[in-house]
Design a protein around this motif. Structure first.
Motif: not given
Ligand code: SF4
Ligand code: SF4
Lengths: 366, 92
Positions: A19-21, A121-122, A182-193, A353-360
């Motif tokens: 999971c990306v979050y 996807q996620f 919530q934006y910690y851990g992996w979710a923090f890395a993927n926050r922009a998306r 739409p702006p280019a979104m960063p790749d998922w981590v």
């Protein structure tokens, strides 16, 4: 001294999903570093003796532990209410019956969305994950243990909220939880998306409120909002070292899932100390317990007994210092940091739409 | 929702009392626990899927013979409705 009521037992960091979050730390414990069965047995007994009422067996994917049934039995035998927090992936009907027989009270099943493709996807999950979740939900209802459906929502799936609610109505569990990431851990890395727009958030709250009303008496609907949009922070963990204790796969006892990200905190390990010693004396638990540590504006704020100054990990991640007022608080001098993130998320986007960063994607430790 | 007199209340899946030897007594349910005092414990103990709402009321009126029976009935109906809304109780 407050008494802990909940033990969150992270049995493993291993998990077939990605999971990306995921709320697990970026540095994960490997299989050979995990606590053995006997240690978990002792931990649940010590927790019960400390006054803990409930334990959440989680991970990673707790089903990745072959001794899960023994751990469930030990926790129930110690008098605890036992919940399993799972993606449902590696489970069959016989194993579930075994777990229920050992005393499992409640299973929380997580969904990446309301559509089959969302798991891939996620969570980079293999085909069949979706069907499997629906099967697990059916089995759980048949054997009459508690069922919670947990939908993790974010920018890329929040618009399917009505579909999620419809799926929830079809399955009709006792409880559904809609958790904005919530934006910690992996979710923090993927926050922009992941961070939704304000418009998405407002619409989601309207839909959730009406679902809560409509399902009253059938299913309890609970939701967690992303606090970047809130005026005040959430009462993280209901206060540091106040209600809950987390034991990580390797035995470190943590006041909060994300605490390992805070530099300078030393965690005591259940291999060397009893849970009581750790709860009462561990430097990490004492560091932000109560009000002594609080800076201004929290120290003289009328809300400090309601939100405890917010989340320490968020203060560290956003402002670089875990001992500051949570920057999402509108009274925090660091709130402009959050405002900048929020306005970038909500800036009008002309044309393409702006280019979104790749998922981590979160890896699976061996 | 007011419970019907002939319905048989039963704790919902995932809801149970802790054991008699544990103190304080609580009703355990997914992600929460409800502390029970004397009468609320006596009511919950009777929600076993065999007794009807009417039977529970009668038993409680006997147990609390000094209290106004009408008041006991109202309190019980209110409490059962609350537990149902919390999804701790099913009516069968
Ligand atoms: S990867 Fe997903 S399923 Fe696995 S532990 Fe993390 S959040 Fe849970
Ligand atoms: S200043 Fe501190 S205590 Fe007051 S609302 Fe903000 S975070 Fe909470």
């Amino acid at each position: 001294m407050p008494k802990p009521l909940v033990l969150i037992a992270e049995l493993t960091h291993r998990c077939p999903l990605h999971c990306v979050y995921c709320s697990n730390p970026r540095e994960m414990v490997r299989r050979d570093g995990e606590l053995p069965t006997e240690a978990w047995t002792r931990v649940v007994q010590e927790a019960a003796a400390l006054g803990v009422l409930q334990t959440d067996l989680t991970g990673g994917e707790p089903l990745a532990r072959t001794d899960l049934m023994e751990i469930v039995g030990a926790a129930r035998g110690a008098g605890l209410y036992v919940s399993l927090i799972t993606s449902g992936a590696p489970l069959d009907e016989r194993r579930l019956e075994g777990l229920a027989g050992a005393g499992l009270d409640h299973l929380q099943l997580s969904f990446q969305g309301a559509r089959e493709e969302n798991a891939a996807q996620f969570a980079n999950a293999s085909a069949g994950t979706w069907e499997q979740k629906l099967r697990v939900a059916r089995w759980v209802k048949q054997i009459r243990i508690g069922l919670t459906l947990n939908f993790v929502i974010h920018r890329e799936n929040v618009d399917q909220l009505p579909e999620m609610i419809a799926l929830g109505e079809e399955i009709a569990p006792g409880r559904i939880e809609f958790a904005h990431v919530q934006y910690y851990g992996w979710a923090f890395a993927n926050r922009a998306r992941l961070l939704p727009t304000r418009e998405q958030l407002d619409r989601s709250l309207e839909i959730l409120k009406s679902a809560e009303e409509r399902l009253r008496g059938r299913t309890r609907v609970e939701y967690i909002v992303p606090d970047y949009y809130a005026k005040y922070p959430k009462a993280c963990m209901e206060g540091w070292g106040r209600k809950a204790m987390i034991v990580a796969p390797g035995g470190d006892a943590l006041p909060c899932h994300a605490a390992p990200a805070i530099p300078g905190l030393a965690f005591d390990n259940v291999r060397e100390h009893s849970l009581r010693e750790i709860w009462e004396d561990s430097a990490a638990f004492r560091r932000f317990r109560g009000e002594e540590w609080m800076p201004e504006p929290c120290r003289s704020c009328d809300r400090r007994a309601a939100d405890f100054g917010g989340c320490r990990c968020q203060a560290y991640l956003l402002a670089g210092d875990a001992a500051l007022t949570d920057p999402v608080c509108s009274r925090s001098p660091q709130r402009p940091l959050v405002d900048a993130i929020v306005s970038a998320t909500n800036a009008p986007r002309a044309g393409m739409p702006p280019a979104m960063p790749d998922w981590v994607y979160r890896p699976n430790p061996s | 929702m007011t419970p019907e007199m002939e319905a048989r209340p039963r704790l919902a899946p995932g809801c149970r009392l802790n054991e008699a030897k544990q103190q304080p007594r609580v009703l355990l349910m997914p992600e929460r626990a409800l502390r029970l005092n004397g009468p609320s414990l006596e009511i919950v103990e009777r929600c076993d899927g065999t007794r009807t709402v009417r039977q529970i009321i009668t038993e409680m009126q006997k147990l609390y013979a000094k209290a106004e029976p009408q008041k006991v009935e109202q309190d019980i109906l209110g409490y059962l409705a609350l537990l149902h809304e919390e999804r701790a109780l099913d009516f069968e």
